[in-house]
Scaffold this motif. Sequence first.
Motif, PDB file in Angstrom:
ATOM      1  N   VAL A 115       0.828  -1.201   0.000  1.00 57.35           N
ATOM      2  CA  VAL A 115       0.000   0.000   0.000  1.00 57.35           C
ATOM      3  C   VAL A 115       0.866   1.256   0.000  1.00 57.35           C
ATOM      4  CG1 VAL A 115      -1.741   1.303   1.282  1.00 57.35           C
ATOM      5  CG2 VAL A 115      -1.945  -1.174   1.087  1.00 57.35           C
ATOM      6  N   ASP A 116       1.943   1.243   0.790  1.00 50.97           N
ATOM      7  CA  ASP A 116       2.836   2.403   0.834  1.00 50.97           C
ATOM      8  C   ASP A 116       3.471   2.663  -0.524  1.00 50.97           C
ATOM      9  OD1 ASP A 116       2.204   2.872   3.443  1.00 50.97           O
ATOM     10  OD2 ASP A 116       4.122   2.196   4.276  1.00 50.97           O
ATOM     11  N   ARG A 117       3.763   1.609  -1.282  1.00 59.94           N
ATOM     12  CA  ARG A 117       4.291   1.791  -2.640  1.00 59.94           C
ATOM     13  C   ARG A 117       3.300   2.585  -3.481  1.00 59.94           C
ATOM     14  NH1 ARG A 117       6.309  -4.263  -4.311  1.00 59.94           N
ATOM     15  NH2 ARG A 117       6.998  -4.781  -2.227  1.00 59.94           N
ATOM     16  N   GLY A 118       2.042   2.195  -3.395  1.00 58.40           N
ATOM     17  CA  GLY A 118       1.013   2.899  -4.152  1.00 58.40           C
ATOM     18  C   GLY A 118       0.890   4.349  -3.735  1.00 58.40           C
ATOM     19  N   VAL A 119       0.924   4.593  -2.438  1.00 52.14           N
ATOM     20  CA  VAL A 119       0.795   5.963  -1.926  1.00 52.14           C
ATOM     21  C   VAL A 119       1.940   6.831  -2.434  1.00 52.14           C
ATOM     22  CG1 VAL A 119       0.837   7.408   0.158  1.00 52.14           C
ATOM     23  CG2 VAL A 119      -0.551   5.328   0.121  1.00 52.14           C
ATOM     24  N   ILE A 120       3.178   6.341  -2.331  1.00 49.45           N
ATOM     25  CA  ILE A 120       4.312   7.175  -2.724  1.00 49.45           C
ATOM     26  C   ILE A 120       4.348   7.376  -4.239  1.00 49.45           C
ATOM     27  CG2 ILE A 120       6.136   5.436  -2.926  1.00 49.45           C
ATOM     28  CD1 ILE A 120       6.445   8.924  -1.299  1.00 49.45           C
ATOM     29  N   LEU A 121       3.929   6.386  -4.996  1.00 51.61           N
ATOM     30  CA  LEU A 121       3.876   6.560  -6.455  1.00 51.61           C
ATOM     31  C   LEU A 121       2.876   7.645  -6.826  1.00 51.61           C
ATOM     32  CD1 LEU A 121       4.075   2.878  -7.674  1.00 51.61           C
ATOM     33  CD2 LEU A 121       5.822   4.638  -7.922  1.00 51.61           C
TER      34      LEU A 121
END
Length: 163
Positions: A115-121
């Motif tokens: 989820v954090d990957r998606g947020v930062i992208l």
Amino acid sequence: MSNDFYTSSILPYAAMIIKICRAYTNTQEDFEDYYQEVCLQIWKSRNNFRGQSEWSTWVYRLSLNVSMTLLKKQKNNRQHLDSGYLPSEVSDEPRAFTEDALEQLYSAIRQLSEVDRGVILLYLEEKSYQEIAEIIGTNPNNIGVRVKRIKERLKKLLDGKIN
């Protein structure tokens, strides 16, 4: 998939899809599989788009969901195999991209939770907290705190302070 649909509905968002797929893969082969699967799912699900959000928001959400699902399937497949014969990280296979600094950033991003990957992208795409919240399915107030924590973790990863 018709060429017209690809040209009008997927190609304008290809850079965004590429970034998402790249953040969830380690090899060129996996990247290509993810990209193809995302495009296929956009095409298959196009009639499910209800216009309650922007098309780009819908494509983002679908791209993230497909990538996270594929990643979970890969993890599950690895657990079913004898882990003694699998390397902990694929390093001999060629990377999808070669620029060192960018590759270091993506390597750090890959160490974040799904989820954090998606947020930062989404943050790197300069989406507003409101837009990120809509895509991720959470509340905008949580996004600001989450982005701050993700940035701190990425800084530590890039500075080599944590593994």
